[in-house]
Structures are given as C-alpha cells and as structure tokens.
Motif scaffolding. Structure first.
Motif, short mmCIF file in Angstrom:
data_model
loop_
_atom_site.label_atom_id
_atom_site.label_comp_id
_atom_site.label_asym_id
_atom_site.label_seq_id
_atom_site.Cartn_x
_atom_site.Cartn_y
_atom_site.Cartn_z
N ASP A 72 -19.71 -55.09 34.82
CA ASP A 72 -20.24 -54.75 36.14
C ASP A 72 -21.50 -53.90 36.07
O ASP A 72 -22.21 -53.76 37.07
N ARG A 73 -21.82 -53.34 34.89
CA ARG A 73 -23.06 -52.57 34.74
C ARG A 73 -24.29 -53.46 34.76
O ARG A 73 -25.40 -53.00 35.03
N PHE A 74 -24.09 -54.75 34.47
CA PHE A 74 -25.21 -55.68 34.46
C PHE A 74 -25.39 -56.25 35.87
O PHE A 74 -24.96 -57.36 36.18
N THR A 75 -26.04 -55.49 36.68
CA THR A 75 -26.11 -55.80 38.12
C THR A 75 -27.05 -56.95 38.45
O THR A 75 -26.98 -57.50 39.55
N LEU A 76 -27.94 -57.33 37.53
CA LEU A 76 -28.90 -58.39 37.79
C LEU A 76 -28.53 -59.69 37.08
O LEU A 76 -29.31 -60.64 37.07
N LEU A 77 -27.35 -59.75 36.52
CA LEU A 77 -26.98 -60.85 35.65
C LEU A 77 -26.99 -62.21 36.37
O LEU A 77 -26.36 -62.38 37.41
N GLU A 78 -27.70 -63.15 35.77
CA GLU A 78 -27.77 -64.51 36.29
C GLU A 78 -27.16 -65.53 35.34
O GLU A 78 -26.68 -66.58 35.78
N GLU A 79 -27.21 -65.24 34.03
CA GLU A 79 -26.66 -66.15 33.03
C GLU A 79 -25.78 -65.36 32.07
O GLU A 79 -26.18 -64.31 31.58
N LEU A 80 -24.59 -65.92 31.79
CA LEU A 80 -23.64 -65.27 30.89
C LEU A 80 -23.10 -66.29 29.90
O LEU A 80 -22.58 -67.33 30.29
N VAL A 81 -23.22 -65.96 28.60
CA VAL A 81 -22.75 -66.85 27.54
C VAL A 81 -21.61 -66.15 26.80
O VAL A 81 -21.82 -65.08 26.21
N LEU A 82 -20.43 -66.76 26.81
CA LEU A 82 -19.23 -66.17 26.19
C LEU A 82 -18.57 -67.14 25.21
O LEU A 82 -17.37 -67.05 24.96
N ASP A 83 -19.34 -68.02 24.63
CA ASP A 83 -18.77 -69.03 23.73
C ASP A 83 -18.11 -68.40 22.51
O ASP A 83 -18.56 -67.36 22.00
N ASN A 84 -17.04 -69.06 22.03
CA ASN A 84 -16.36 -68.66 20.79
C ASN A 84 -15.87 -67.21 20.82
O ASN A 84 -16.26 -66.38 20.01
N ASN A 85 -15.01 -66.92 21.79
CA ASN A 85 -14.35 -65.62 21.88
C ASN A 85 -12.84 -65.83 22.03
O ASN A 85 -12.34 -66.92 21.76
N ASP A 86 -12.13 -64.79 22.43
CA ASP A 86 -10.67 -64.86 22.59
C ASP A 86 -10.25 -64.71 24.04
O ASP A 86 -9.20 -64.15 24.35
N ILE A 87 -11.06 -65.20 24.95
CA ILE A 87 -10.80 -65.06 26.39
C ILE A 87 -9.69 -66.02 26.80
O ILE A 87 -9.74 -67.22 26.52
N ASP A 88 -8.66 -65.47 27.48
CA ASP A 88 -7.55 -66.31 27.94
C ASP A 88 -7.38 -66.18 29.45
O ASP A 88 -8.26 -65.68 30.15
#
Length: 247
Positions: free
Chosen positions: A61-77
């Motif tokens: 939430d600190r990234f208030t201007l975020l337009e693109e987010l890349v989370l490939d190859n993690n442990d997100i469930d």
C-alpha cells in the motif's frame, strides 16, 4: 539495507531503479521489505518482485502510484490479500499457488478496479493441458469466460487479447462457468478410517452365507421387493416390441 542498496542474501542484486520502474528480483524474501516502500513508494509506477518467496503483500500500500505489478514465480496462494490499488492496470502473477479462481477474482474486482491486463499462467486456477493431463483447451476456454465475466474491464488475459466475440460470450455464459469442487463427505465417500464401511453388505443379514456356517453347504436365497421407480424409456420392456419407425 542501507544507502539505497538491498540485502543481497547471496542470490540477487539490490533494488534496481530505472526512472519509475523498480525491480527487486531473486532475494528469497517472503514479504516486501519495508525499505522499498519507504524509499521508492511515492515514485514507482512499475514494481517487479519476481523469483522470490513472497506469500504476503503487506507494505504494498506504500506504492500509491503503482500501475504495473509483476509477481511471477513466488509462493502466493489463495490467502493473499491485495491493498486498494486504484491505478493498477497490469498484474502478472504467473507460476504461483492460486487454486480458487472465484475468490481471487473477487479480490481483484474489489481492490483493482482499473485492471485491464492479467496473466496467471502456471497456477492451478488456470487450466493448462501441459501441466495437467486431465485438462484441455475447453477447460481453459471456460476459465477465460469466467474471468472475463468477473473482470469486465480486462482487455488481455494470459497469453492473448480478449476479443469482442469472447467478451459477448462471457456475458452470456460466464456466470455458469464457475467450477465448484465437491466435498467427498457430501458425495457419500466413506472415510478410510471408518471401519463400518468395511462391514457393509447390501444383503439382509439372514441371506449371508445362506444363513449357514461357512463349513456347511450354503443355501443361496434371493430377496425381492417393490421399486419406487418405473422406467418408460425407449429401451424399456414394453418398447422392445416397437419398431424404430414407430418411435
């Protein structure tokens, strides 16, 4: 971290900032380092956190201007929680551990209202015949209809754009494409620890072994009763005398 460099952990380089794009790759971190948000949160529009072990998005939430987010190859469930990101239009979350597409799209719809590009290849929720032998192209197309139905602003899903004809079909059938996994207990599947299942026999007690001991010659007997259902289909007893032309 200090002086703008990230903790290396002997795996990846420190944070790399190019204009408004920040990359923090291959550090083995399970969450987003607080320093990233403190130093870059107010200036970054694209954040790449690929090839880590991320399970939580706390601090995003600190990234208030975020337009693109890349989370490939993690442990997100399926337990992942997204902060409000009103400007986010691109999310790449390939090769993670997401299995519940219903709950995942609900979170995206509530927290990422501007999302137009989504890629989640390599997750269980995204059917792929290369990763699972019991999936085929029809399974993948049903998945696309459902995601497009849930996220109406999507223009690109996984590896291909959303066509207008596909969007129209998603509006028509998308709500029926939801996949529901049945609980084994609801299907009447006996528990392997239930010893009563091993003792079950469909015959009445007095017909087992003909009512005699096993060493004696069994007297086989049958049972009969009235059935509540009668079949009147084309293959019923009465219809077997009717020619095909009469049906």
């Amino acid at each position: 971290m200090d002086g703008g460099e990230g903790t290396d952990n002997g795996q990846g380089m420190g944070p790399i900032l190019e204009g408004s794009q920040l990359a923090y790759i291959e550090h083995g971190c399970a969450s987003i380092p607080q320093e990233l948000g403190q130093w870059y949160g107010s200036k970054v529009t694209r954040l790449d956190l690929s090839f880590n072990c991320i399970r939580s998005l706390e601090g995003l939430d600190r990234f208030t201007l975020l337009e693109e987010l890349v989370l490939d190859n993690n442990d997100i469930d399926d337990s992942i929680q997204f902060p409000q990101m009103p400007k986010l239009h691109t999310l790449q979350i390939n090769k993670n551990k997401i299995s519940n597409i219903d709950s995942f799209t609900d979170k995206l719809k509530a927290n990422c209202p501007s999302l137009t590009y989504l890629s989640m290849l390599g997750n269980q929720a995204c059917p792929n015949e290369l990763l699972s032998l019991d999936k085929d192209e029809e399974d993948y197309q049903r998945y696309r209809y459902y995601v497009i139905f849930k996220l109406e602003k999507l223009r690109f899903l996984d590896s291909r754009p959303v066509k207008e004809s596909e969007r129209n079909e998603a509006k028509r059938v998308g709500s029926y494409m939801r996949v529901v996994k049945a609980d084994e207990t609801d299907m009447g599947v006996p528990n392997s620890s239930d010893t009563s299942a091993e003792k079950y026999n469909p015959l009445p007690e007095d017909t087992k072994d003909g009512g005699q001991h096993q060493e004696e010659e069994p007297q086989h007997r049958g049972t009969f009763g009235r059935c509540r259902y009668v079949y009147y289909g084309r293959h019923s007893e009465g219809n077997r005398f009717i020619r095909n032309s009469d049906l």
